[in-house]
Motif scaffolding. Structure first.
Motif, PDB file in Angstrom:
ATOM      1  N   PHE A 156       0.330  31.307  11.721  1.00 20.72           N
ATOM      2  CA  PHE A 156      -0.695  30.354  11.319  1.00 20.72           C
ATOM      3  C   PHE A 156      -0.257  29.596  10.081  1.00 20.72           C
ATOM      4  O   PHE A 156       0.263  30.191   9.138  1.00 20.72           O
ATOM      5  N   ASP A 157      -0.458  28.307  10.062  1.00 20.46           N
ATOM      6  CA  ASP A 157      -0.191  27.462   8.891  1.00 20.46           C
ATOM      7  C   ASP A 157       1.208  27.665   8.322  1.00 20.46           C
ATOM      8  O   ASP A 157       1.402  27.683   7.104  1.00 20.46           O
ATOM      9  N   GLY A 158       2.183  27.871   9.188  1.00 19.34           N
ATOM     10  CA  GLY A 158       3.559  27.991   8.744  1.00 19.34           C
ATOM     11  C   GLY A 158       3.888  29.306   8.049  1.00 19.34           C
ATOM     12  O   GLY A 158       4.977  29.474   7.529  1.00 19.34           O
ATOM     13  N   GLU A 159       2.961  30.249   8.030  1.00 14.08           N
ATOM     14  CA  GLU A 159       3.221  31.531   7.377  1.00 14.08           C
ATOM     15  C   GLU A 159       4.219  32.342   8.193  1.00 14.08           C
ATOM     16  O   GLU A 159       4.344  32.171   9.395  1.00 14.08           O
ATOM     17  N   LYS A 160       4.902  33.255   7.520  1.00 13.46           N
ATOM     18  CA  LYS A 160       5.868  34.102   8.204  1.00 13.46           C
ATOM     19  C   LYS A 160       5.203  35.292   8.893  1.00 13.46           C
ATOM     20  O   LYS A 160       5.775  35.895   9.767  1.00 13.46           O
ATOM     21  N   ALA A 161       3.998  35.623   8.481  1.00 10.01           N
ATOM     22  CA  ALA A 161       3.300  36.765   9.077  1.00 10.01           C
ATOM     23  C   ALA A 161       2.961  36.460  10.532  1.00 10.01           C
ATOM     24  O   ALA A 161       2.449  35.401  10.846  1.00 10.01           O
ATOM     25  N   ASP A 162       3.291  37.382  11.389  1.00  9.40           N
ATOM     26  CA  ASP A 162       3.054  37.186  12.810  1.00  9.40           C
ATOM     27  C   ASP A 162       1.820  37.938  13.270  1.00  9.40           C
ATOM     28  O   ASP A 162       1.474  38.982  12.740  1.00  9.40           O
ATOM     29  N   CYS A 163       1.200  37.397  14.286  1.00  7.76           N
ATOM     30  CA  CYS A 163       0.071  38.026  14.950  1.00  7.76           C
ATOM     31  C   CYS A 163       0.457  38.141  16.424  1.00  7.76           C
ATOM     32  O   CYS A 163       0.838  37.157  17.042  1.00  7.76           O
ATOM     33  N   GLU A 164       0.373  39.350  16.950  1.00  7.69           N
ATOM     34  CA  GLU A 164       0.770  39.534  18.347  1.00  7.69           C
ATOM     35  C   GLU A 164      -0.364  39.126  19.279  1.00  7.69           C
ATOM     36  O   GLU A 164      -1.535  39.344  18.998  1.00  7.69           O
ATOM     37  N   GLY A 215      -6.026  37.885  23.662  1.00 10.47           N
ATOM     38  CA  GLY A 215      -5.910  38.927  22.641  1.00 10.47           C
ATOM     39  C   GLY A 215      -5.824  38.408  21.230  1.00 10.47           C
ATOM     40  O   GLY A 215      -5.304  39.080  20.356  1.00 10.47           O
ATOM     41  N   ILE A 216      -6.338  37.228  20.985  1.00  6.37           N
ATOM     42  CA  ILE A 216      -6.328  36.659  19.639  1.00  6.37           C
ATOM     43  C   ILE A 216      -7.556  37.182  18.909  1.00  6.37           C
ATOM     44  O   ILE A 216      -8.679  36.818  19.233  1.00  6.37           O
ATOM     45  N   ALA A 217      -7.335  38.063  17.936  1.00  5.51           N
ATOM     46  CA  ALA A 217      -8.452  38.655  17.200  1.00  5.51           C
ATOM     47  C   ALA A 217      -8.923  37.740  16.077  1.00  5.51           C
ATOM     48  O   ALA A 217     -10.100  37.667  15.776  1.00  5.51           O
ATOM     49  N   ALA A 218      -7.989  37.052  15.442  1.00  5.36           N
ATOM     50  CA  ALA A 218      -8.323  36.190  14.301  1.00  5.36           C
ATOM     51  C   ALA A 218      -8.821  34.827  14.785  1.00  5.36           C
ATOM     52  O   ALA A 218      -8.548  34.423  15.908  1.00  5.36           O
ATOM     53  N   GLU A 219      -9.527  34.140  13.925  1.00  2.00           N
ATOM     54  CA  GLU A 219      -9.950  32.780  14.219  1.00  2.00           C
ATOM     55  C   GLU A 219      -8.717  31.880  14.190  1.00  2.00           C
ATOM     56  O   GLU A 219      -8.015  31.814  13.189  1.00  2.00           O
ATOM     57  N   LEU A 272       7.757  33.157  22.219  1.00  2.00           N
ATOM     58  CA  LEU A 272       7.616  33.946  23.435  1.00  2.00           C
ATOM     59  C   LEU A 272       8.624  35.082  23.505  1.00  2.00           C
ATOM     60  O   LEU A 272       8.536  35.948  24.368  1.00  2.00           O
ATOM     61  N   VAL A 273       9.587  35.062  22.583  1.00  2.00           N
ATOM     62  CA  VAL A 273      10.620  36.092  22.514  1.00  2.00           C
ATOM     63  C   VAL A 273      10.703  36.557  21.058  1.00  2.00           C
ATOM     64  O   VAL A 273      10.699  35.727  20.148  1.00  2.00           O
ATOM     65  N   PRO A 274      10.789  37.870  20.790  1.00  2.00           N
ATOM     66  CA  PRO A 274      10.855  38.342  19.396  1.00  2.00           C
ATOM     67  C   PRO A 274      11.987  37.679  18.622  1.00  2.00           C
ATOM     68  O   PRO A 274      13.086  37.512  19.135  1.00  2.00           O
ATOM     69  N   ARG A 275      11.694  37.292  17.414  1.00  2.34           N
ATOM     70  CA  ARG A 275      12.644  36.702  16.471  1.00  2.34           C
ATOM     71  C   ARG A 275      13.237  35.365  16.932  1.00  2.34           C
ATOM     72  O   ARG A 275      14.198  34.889  16.369  1.00  2.34           O
TER      73      ARG A 275
END
Length: 85
Positions: free
Chosen positions: A24-32, A47-51, A60-63
């Motif tokens: 989100f917003d260019g952050e490095k933190a990922d949400c699965e 499965g999107i828990a956050a708004e 679509l592929v890790p990393r």
């Protein structure tokens, strides 16, 4: 005069049912999340828990590099997204 009929072909969707990661917003933190189906133009994810805002990036592929996308429709925690660029 004879009119040409234009057929608009929809991109072929392939059922995937695999994990994906969004930022989100260019952050490095990922949400699965989970990709239910995907085409060249977009995907359906669940499965999107956050708004989720109207735009984010998804991998679509890790990393792998994340692809920018926008939300086209929403139904509960299921989103239809279109890939940008």
């Amino acid at each position: 005069m004879r009119q040409k009929l234009k057929l608009k072909r929809q991109p072929t969707r392939r059922r995937r049912r695999q994990s994906a990661w969004i930022a989100f917003d260019g952050e490095k933190a990922d949400c699965e999340c989970r990709v239910e189906d995907v085409s060249q133009a977009g995907a359906k994810i669940t499965g999107i828990a956050a708004e989720v805002g109207s735009q984010f990036a998804i991998s679509l592929v890790p990393r792998a590099p994340k692809r920018p996308c926008e939300v086209v429709w929403r139904r509960g925690n299921t989103l239809g997204i279109r890939f940008l660029g």
